[in-house]
Scaffold this motif. Sequence first.
Motif, PDB file in Angstrom:
ATOM      1  N   SER A   1       0.826  -1.214   0.000  1.00 50.65           N
ATOM      2  CA  SER A   1       0.000   0.000   0.000  1.00 50.65           C
ATOM      3  C   SER A   1       0.861   1.265   0.000  1.00 50.65           C
ATOM      4  CB  SER A   1      -0.882   0.009   1.243  1.00 50.65           C
ATOM      5  OG  SER A   1      -0.068   0.139   2.402  1.00 50.65           O
ATOM      6  N   GLY A   2       2.188   1.128   0.213  1.00 54.65           N
ATOM      7  CA  GLY A   2       3.026   2.311   0.396  1.00 54.65           C
ATOM      8  C   GLY A   2       3.032   2.806   1.825  1.00 54.65           C
ATOM      9  N   ILE A   3       2.317   2.101   2.722  1.00 56.69           N
ATOM     10  CA  ILE A   3       2.243   2.494   4.133  1.00 56.69           C
ATOM     11  C   ILE A   3       3.055   1.510   4.984  1.00 56.69           C
ATOM     12  CG2 ILE A   3       0.697   2.788   6.122  1.00 56.69           C
ATOM     13  CD1 ILE A   3      -1.509   3.477   4.032  1.00 56.69           C
ATOM     14  N   VAL A   4       3.917   2.049   5.852  1.00 63.54           N
ATOM     15  CA  VAL A   4       4.624   1.240   6.851  1.00 63.54           C
ATOM     16  C   VAL A   4       4.243   1.774   8.222  1.00 63.54           C
ATOM     17  CG1 VAL A   4       6.877   0.731   7.880  1.00 63.54           C
ATOM     18  CG2 VAL A   4       6.593   0.595   5.414  1.00 63.54           C
ATOM     19  N   THR A   5       3.728   0.905   9.100  1.00 60.25           N
ATOM     20  CA  THR A   5       3.512   1.344  10.483  1.00 60.25           C
ATOM     21  C   THR A   5       4.727   0.963  11.308  1.00 60.25           C
ATOM     22  OG1 THR A   5       2.556  -0.645  11.491  1.00 60.25           O
ATOM     23  CG2 THR A   5       1.063   0.776  10.219  1.00 60.25           C
ATOM     24  N   LEU A   6       4.901   1.670  12.417  1.00 63.56           N
ATOM     25  CA  LEU A   6       6.089   1.487  13.241  1.00 63.56           C
ATOM     26  C   LEU A   6       5.667   1.418  14.702  1.00 63.56           C
ATOM     27  CD1 LEU A   6       9.137   1.285  13.123  1.00 63.56           C
ATOM     28  CD2 LEU A   6       9.247   3.758  12.890  1.00 63.56           C
ATOM     29  N   LEU A   7       6.034   0.341  15.376  1.00 62.14           N
ATOM     30  CA  LEU A   7       5.751   0.163  16.817  1.00 62.14           C
ATOM     31  C   LEU A   7       7.040  -0.242  17.498  1.00 62.14           C
ATOM     32  CD1 LEU A   7       2.865  -1.659  18.584  1.00 62.14           C
ATOM     33  CD2 LEU A   7       5.202  -2.400  18.998  1.00 62.14           C
ATOM     34  N   THR A   8       7.472   0.521  18.521  1.00 63.64           N
ATOM     35  CA  THR A   8       8.716   0.218  19.228  1.00 63.64           C
ATOM     36  C   THR A   8       8.563   0.555  20.719  1.00 63.64           C
ATOM     37  OG1 THR A   8       9.798   2.389  19.177  1.00 63.64           O
ATOM     38  CG2 THR A   8       9.957   1.073  17.177  1.00 63.64           C
ATOM     39  N   ASP A   9       9.618   0.222  21.453  1.00 61.54           N
ATOM     40  CA  ASP A   9       9.732   0.681  22.842  1.00 61.54           C
ATOM     41  C   ASP A   9      10.851   1.728  22.947  1.00 61.54           C
ATOM     42  OD1 ASP A   9      11.965  -0.937  22.484  1.00 61.54           O
ATOM     43  OD2 ASP A   9      11.748  -2.003  24.376  1.00 61.54           O
ATOM     44  N   PHE A  10      11.124   2.442  21.866  1.00 64.68           N
ATOM     45  CA  PHE A  10      12.265   3.363  21.828  1.00 64.68           C
ATOM     46  C   PHE A  10      11.988   4.693  22.538  1.00 64.68           C
ATOM     47  CE2 PHE A  10      13.751   1.564  17.430  1.00 64.68           C
ATOM     48  CZ  PHE A  10      14.103   0.376  18.038  1.00 64.68           C
ATOM     49  N   GLY A  11      10.725   4.983  22.849  1.00 66.83           N
ATOM     50  CA  GLY A  11      10.398   6.294  23.383  1.00 66.83           C
ATOM     51  C   GLY A  11      10.542   7.360  22.313  1.00 66.83           C
ATOM     52  N   SER A  12      10.312   8.607  22.697  1.00 65.58           N
ATOM     53  CA  SER A  12      10.364   9.674  21.698  1.00 65.58           C
ATOM     54  C   SER A  12      11.446  10.699  22.021  1.00 65.58           C
ATOM     55  CB  SER A  12       8.998  10.357  21.597  1.00 65.58           C
ATOM     56  OG  SER A  12       8.523  10.693  22.875  1.00 65.58           O
TER      57      SER A  12
END
Lengths: 263, 263, 263
Positions: free
Chosen positions: B2-13
């Motif tokens: 779709s051209g969309i990548v979701t991103l889930l991490t525990d890296f904080g912001s």
Amino acid sequence: MSGIVTLLTDFGSRDQYVAAVKGVLLSINPSLNIVDITHEISPQNIKEAGFILASACTYFPEGTLHLAIVDPGVGGERQGLAAATERYLFVGPDNGLFDWVFAVDPPHQVVVLENPDYQLPQVSATFHGRDIFAPAAGHLSLGIPLEKLGPASHYRMHFPGRQILRDQDKLQGEIIHVDRFGNLISNIEILSAGTERKLRDLQVTLATEQLLTGPGTYEEAPPLRPFALIGSSGLLEVSVRNGSAHKVTGCGVGTPVLVRRLK
Amino acid sequence: MSGIVTLLTDFGSRDQYVAAVKGVLLSINPSLNIVDITHEISPQNIKEAGFILASACTYFPEGTLHLAIVDPGVGGERQGLAAATERYLFVGPDNGLFDWVFAVDPPHQVVVLENPDYQLPQVSATFHGRDIFAPAAGHLSLGIPLEKLGPASHYRMHFPGRQILRDQDKLQGEIIHVDRFGNLISNIEILSAGTERKLRDLQVTLATEQLLTGPGTYEEAPPLRPFALIGSSGLLEVSVRNGSAHKVTGCGVGTPVLVRRLK
Amino acid sequence: MSGIVTLLTDFGSRDQYVAAVKGVLLSINPSLNIVDITHEISPQNIKEAGFILASACTYFPEGTLHLAIVDPGVGGERQGLAAATERYLFVGPDNGLFDWVFAVDPPHQVVVLENPDYQLPQVSATFHGRDIFAPAAGHLSLGIPLEKLGPASHYRMHFPGRQILRDQDKLQGEIIHVDRFGNLISNIEILSAGTERKLRDLQVTLATEQLLTGPGTYEEAPPLRPFALIGSSGLLEVSVRNGSAHKVTGCGVGTPVLVRRLK
């Protein structure tokens, strides 16, 4: 439509809620450019949300759709709305969230979000952001006319909004937001101040303390002393140079602010 | 894709980690639309990450790639994987992060990320998110076939997943997530409840306290009393109207929840 | 231009400031792809911002514009700048924020942001991010030449930057950042270490405590004992396996670090 949707919520950034809303938007219109305003509104704080939305939304290009969801009454009697102003579209709950924006930029068309064709097939009782507001915003971004979403309505103000000092001798307002730097932002606008940041000939009192009004920038202010200035939103703010006015004064949301002319 | 990548991490912001991953993705595929699910997973909490991913990912359009990085075993023996399900692609460490998702939507193809042609030239010991997972996701988003990334594998579950009440008399589960509003979300799904939010004919016990099960929305609930309802993820949740169930009950992740039929 | 603008600030994510900057950027160039590096720089911490920017920016595609705003001197005498290096464009205040980046990748062109044609019509005293830096970045992203923004200048370093161990017997540095996981990141680069993460033949002292230098990955380290390794940014870091070095050692930003050769 500019192809831009902004998103303002009290969902925070730890949970799946914001992503679910974005997923629904992109499933309807995959080429949308979604821009976060903030998701850190204090939970269920409609007034704070209204101020932040009004302060941010006007910088976006004409045709932007602003989707705002702070919704303590979800599943109850409050209605959902979509509205068009001269420059923008707005979608969200009809609970006062749009008072600040619409006081300056009144909508010429308002509808109630009742048409199930533009909602998710199953509407939950607790998450209309995902099930009703996001689908409405997604379809509007594709260009469907507002009236398809439900019956016409009129916007009615819920709260007293910003207090404007024009010719009066004095004006009473309150602190409505504490920003990250500890600046205390009031709901008072000083029209007579023009583009000059200084508060000439005015006396400003926060709770019971009279504030310095001389400095027009942080660099002009003495250290550690709270002073009043016209902030970047055009509202009267209380700041401390290189410090937090929130910590130094102990004041926060709801503290009364009084402005009085000296002569 | 779709051209969309979701991103889930525990890296904080606060750090540079999320941006480095995004920079690598965009260097490979500059036209990607990257959507954050969250970066606030409790550090190294694989179960919480799995629940949030499963709750958010299904709202995205078909062809979305979900990149998830919560990786306490980085540099050790755990493998990296890429997997294709009916609707989505997934990339991340093979440590149980995908258990919840794959229990509902099993992958028809899984590979181990071993091909150095699709990794950064220098692979660090501590940041495979940037050096291995992001490049794999970037190349997949350009349409390269999964099998180029490494040898075929099979997904093996790591944890007991969600508990489903079908015809049983009782079921034991636990709280797996506390959301921003203090709602306690369990791993229990009540299939017999249908789309109705109320928990008819069920007794729900949180730790040792029996909960109210009547209200189907926040507005129907009495103030200050914790009650059980089916939340927006389809799971049994414990809430308090206009308050935090987490604070009112003192319960959190790991607290046992027991559901029992009344007749 | 790659069409990508990154954004690094100390604005936090609760207020309208980040959204106002993005709105101004998109009003000038609606097709921009804006990527957040972070908005959680400690308020007014220029050194921390410089380190995070340098660690993240090099992963982005050539032609990316990096807009960085940590600006304690706003409204005072510090100047605003735009600069071009071999791969990137940079816009922000000239207060040391770009020291780390420019030490490695020196700019071949620097200008002072003085041309009011590329600023908002009204420039506030407290928010040059929105009124001066965002418009400059937006116009640069459309391809206008740097020299249109103001007169030519030269970049002058403000702080001592990273400390590099080449052939010396010892080197003194300090902790410059504590990341989300409690890792303590120093400003010391060990050039002799190559791509190997282990610190062969080196003695590392944090404040007064001599650290373990054997492990090259978290998995190789014993539990609870702080150890030194080369982190994912190429800098000497102090970590604790499955724990926080910040909590275990009680050390933070500013703690001295000494590296000494054993023979």
